[in-house]
Design a protein around this motif. Structure first.
Motif, mmCIF file in Angstrom:
data_model
loop_
_atom_site.group_PDB
_atom_site.id
_atom_site.type_symbol
_atom_site.label_atom_id
_atom_site.label_comp_id
_atom_site.label_asym_id
_atom_site.label_seq_id
_atom_site.Cartn_x
_atom_site.Cartn_y
_atom_site.Cartn_z
ATOM 1 N N GLU A 116 0.969 -1.217 0.265
ATOM 2 C CA GLU A 116 -0.158 -0.092 0.001
ATOM 3 C C GLU A 116 0.813 1.356 -0.015
ATOM 4 O OE1 GLU A 116 -4.287 0.685 2.483
ATOM 5 O OE2 GLU A 116 -2.597 0.670 3.088
ATOM 6 N N LYS A 117 1.771 1.162 0.848
ATOM 7 C CA LYS A 117 2.451 2.651 0.858
ATOM 8 C C LYS A 117 3.931 2.284 -0.097
ATOM 9 C CE LYS A 117 7.003 3.779 3.678
ATOM 10 N NZ LYS A 117 7.295 4.124 4.956
ATOM 11 N N LYS A 118 3.405 1.089 -1.242
ATOM 12 C CA LYS A 118 5.001 1.702 -2.338
ATOM 13 C C LYS A 118 3.742 1.873 -3.273
ATOM 14 C CE LYS A 118 8.382 1.386 -4.704
ATOM 15 N NZ LYS A 118 9.946 2.083 -4.598
ATOM 16 N N SER A 119 2.519 1.462 -3.799
ATOM 17 C CA SER A 119 1.774 1.496 -4.488
ATOM 18 C C SER A 119 1.439 3.231 -4.752
ATOM 19 C CB SER A 119 0.044 0.956 -4.649
ATOM 20 O OG SER A 119 -0.094 1.157 -3.558
ATOM 21 N N LYS A 120 1.551 3.950 -3.482
ATOM 22 C CA LYS A 120 1.235 5.377 -3.313
ATOM 23 C C LYS A 120 2.797 6.239 -3.910
ATOM 24 C CE LYS A 120 -1.652 5.093 0.500
ATOM 25 N NZ LYS A 120 -2.329 6.077 1.738
ATOM 26 N N SER A 121 3.391 5.655 -3.935
ATOM 27 C CA SER A 121 5.017 6.395 -4.283
ATOM 28 C C SER A 121 5.171 6.031 -5.687
ATOM 29 C CB SER A 121 5.909 6.185 -3.685
ATOM 30 O OG SER A 121 6.363 4.992 -4.073
ATOM 31 N N ILE A 122 3.811 5.510 -6.640
ATOM 32 C CA ILE A 122 4.032 4.906 -7.937
ATOM 33 C C ILE A 122 2.927 5.592 -8.842
ATOM 34 C CG2 ILE A 122 4.481 3.360 -9.934
ATOM 35 C CD1 ILE A 122 5.142 1.309 -7.566
ATOM 36 N N LYS A 123 3.738 6.365 -9.832
ATOM 37 C CA LYS A 123 2.466 7.443 -10.244
ATOM 38 C C LYS A 123 1.689 6.842 -10.803
ATOM 39 C CE LYS A 123 5.968 10.800 -11.698
ATOM 40 N NZ LYS A 123 7.171 10.498 -13.094
ATOM 41 N N GLU A 124 -0.498 7.535 -10.152
ATOM 42 C CA GLU A 124 -1.317 6.682 -10.817
ATOM 43 C C GLU A 124 -1.373 6.599 -12.216
ATOM 44 O OE1 GLU A 124 -3.919 4.782 -9.696
ATOM 45 O OE2 GLU A 124 -2.499 6.179 -7.978
ATOM 46 N N ASN A 125 -1.251 7.455 -13.369
ATOM 47 C CA ASN A 125 -0.931 7.052 -15.004
ATOM 48 C C ASN A 125 0.247 6.478 -15.392
ATOM 49 O OD1 ASN A 125 1.219 8.925 -14.813
ATOM 50 N ND2 ASN A 125 1.073 10.197 -15.917
ATOM 51 N N ASP A 126 0.953 5.730 -14.405
ATOM 52 C CA ASP A 126 1.982 4.477 -14.679
ATOM 53 C C ASP A 126 1.328 3.367 -15.064
ATOM 54 O OD1 ASP A 126 3.900 2.944 -15.273
ATOM 55 O OD2 ASP A 126 5.439 3.861 -13.717
ATOM 56 N N LYS A 127 1.972 2.976 -16.383
ATOM 57 C CA LYS A 127 0.918 1.848 -16.602
ATOM 58 C C LYS A 127 1.709 0.454 -17.005
ATOM 59 C CE LYS A 127 3.090 2.503 -21.183
ATOM 60 N NZ LYS A 127 3.105 3.058 -22.363
ATOM 61 N N ASN A 128 2.554 0.879 -16.255
ATOM 62 C CA ASN A 128 4.090 -0.751 -15.846
ATOM 63 C C ASN A 128 3.781 -0.581 -13.812
ATOM 64 O OD1 ASN A 128 4.313 -1.076 -18.144
ATOM 65 N ND2 ASN A 128 5.958 0.525 -17.893
ATOM 66 N N LYS A 129 2.927 -0.058 -13.428
ATOM 67 C CA LYS A 129 2.774 -0.189 -11.607
ATOM 68 C C LYS A 129 2.416 -1.362 -11.039
ATOM 69 C CE LYS A 129 0.294 2.614 -7.761
ATOM 70 N NZ LYS A 129 -1.106 3.544 -7.625
ATOM 71 N N LYS A 130 1.365 -2.153 -11.266
ATOM 72 C CA LYS A 130 1.559 -3.760 -11.448
ATOM 73 C C LYS A 130 3.087 -4.346 -10.524
ATOM 74 C CE LYS A 130 -3.039 -4.908 -11.271
ATOM 75 N NZ LYS A 130 -4.225 -5.319 -12.164
ATOM 76 N N GLN A 131 3.745 -4.478 -12.369
ATOM 77 C CA GLN A 131 5.412 -4.637 -12.637
ATOM 78 C C GLN A 131 5.919 -4.442 -11.923
ATOM 79 O OE1 GLN A 131 5.539 -4.205 -16.939
ATOM 80 N NE2 GLN A 131 4.395 -6.321 -17.773
ATOM 81 N N LYS A 132 5.599 -2.867 -11.443
ATOM 82 C CA LYS A 132 6.924 -2.315 -10.258
ATOM 83 C C LYS A 132 7.045 -2.709 -9.488
ATOM 84 C CE LYS A 132 7.789 1.947 -13.232
ATOM 85 N NZ LYS A 132 8.304 3.322 -12.969
#
Length: 154
Positions: A116-132
């Motif tokens: 949860e904490k890390k997902s907030k630091s990844i940009k919302e519009n990043d299409k590779n968010k799940k992979q990151k």
């Protein structure tokens, strides 16, 4: 300046040095061997001292592993990475299993909090968010099943 060898320690100084380290925190036997083998002319002497410390319960790989597991769990390290780190520190497989079996921390809850904490630091519009997020959590030492379950919940 040339590399100079550290001064060799006599038995009494060797014992004092080990006690001083152990008074601050627990160390595995292998860690202590690594720290003092270059400072001891007689490797058998160091082994004898460490055997004595284990018999007196001044040094215990079990106690070290319990402390290490608790500390690293609080920092968000997963079970796979923790097992590997304990092996690298010289803790045997049987002791690792004992410590993990007795551990009462909630790996899933810890993973969820970290994700949860890390997902907030990844940009919302990043299409590779799940992979990151997946790569980050895998690096932390969580299994792919654990990670997939948490990512689906998020």
């Amino acid at each position: 300046m040339p590399n100079r060898k550290p001064d060799l320690l006599e038995a009494g100084d060797l014992r004092r040095g080990i006690v001083e380290l152990l008074s601050r925190r627990d160390y595995s036997r292998l860690e202590l061997l690594r720290k003092f083998r270059d400072r001891c002319e007689d490797g058998d002497l160091l082994e004898q001292i460490l055997d004595d410390f284990q018999q007196r319960q001044w040094q215990s790989d079990l106690r070290f592993a319990e402390s290490y597991l608790n500390s690293r769990f609080q920092r968000g390290v997963g079970p796979l990475r923790l097992r590997q780190e304990l092996k690298e520190k010289g803790v045997d497989s049987h002791t690792i299993e004992l410590v993990f079996d007795a551990f009462d921390g909630d790996w899933f809850e810890n993973l969820y909090r970290i994700a949860e904490k890390k997902s907030k630091s990844i940009k919302e519009n990043d299409k590779n968010k799940k992979q990151k997020l997946f790569r980050f959590l895998a690096y932390r030492g969580f299994t792919s099943e654990q990670i997939s379950s948490v990512i689906d919940d998020l």
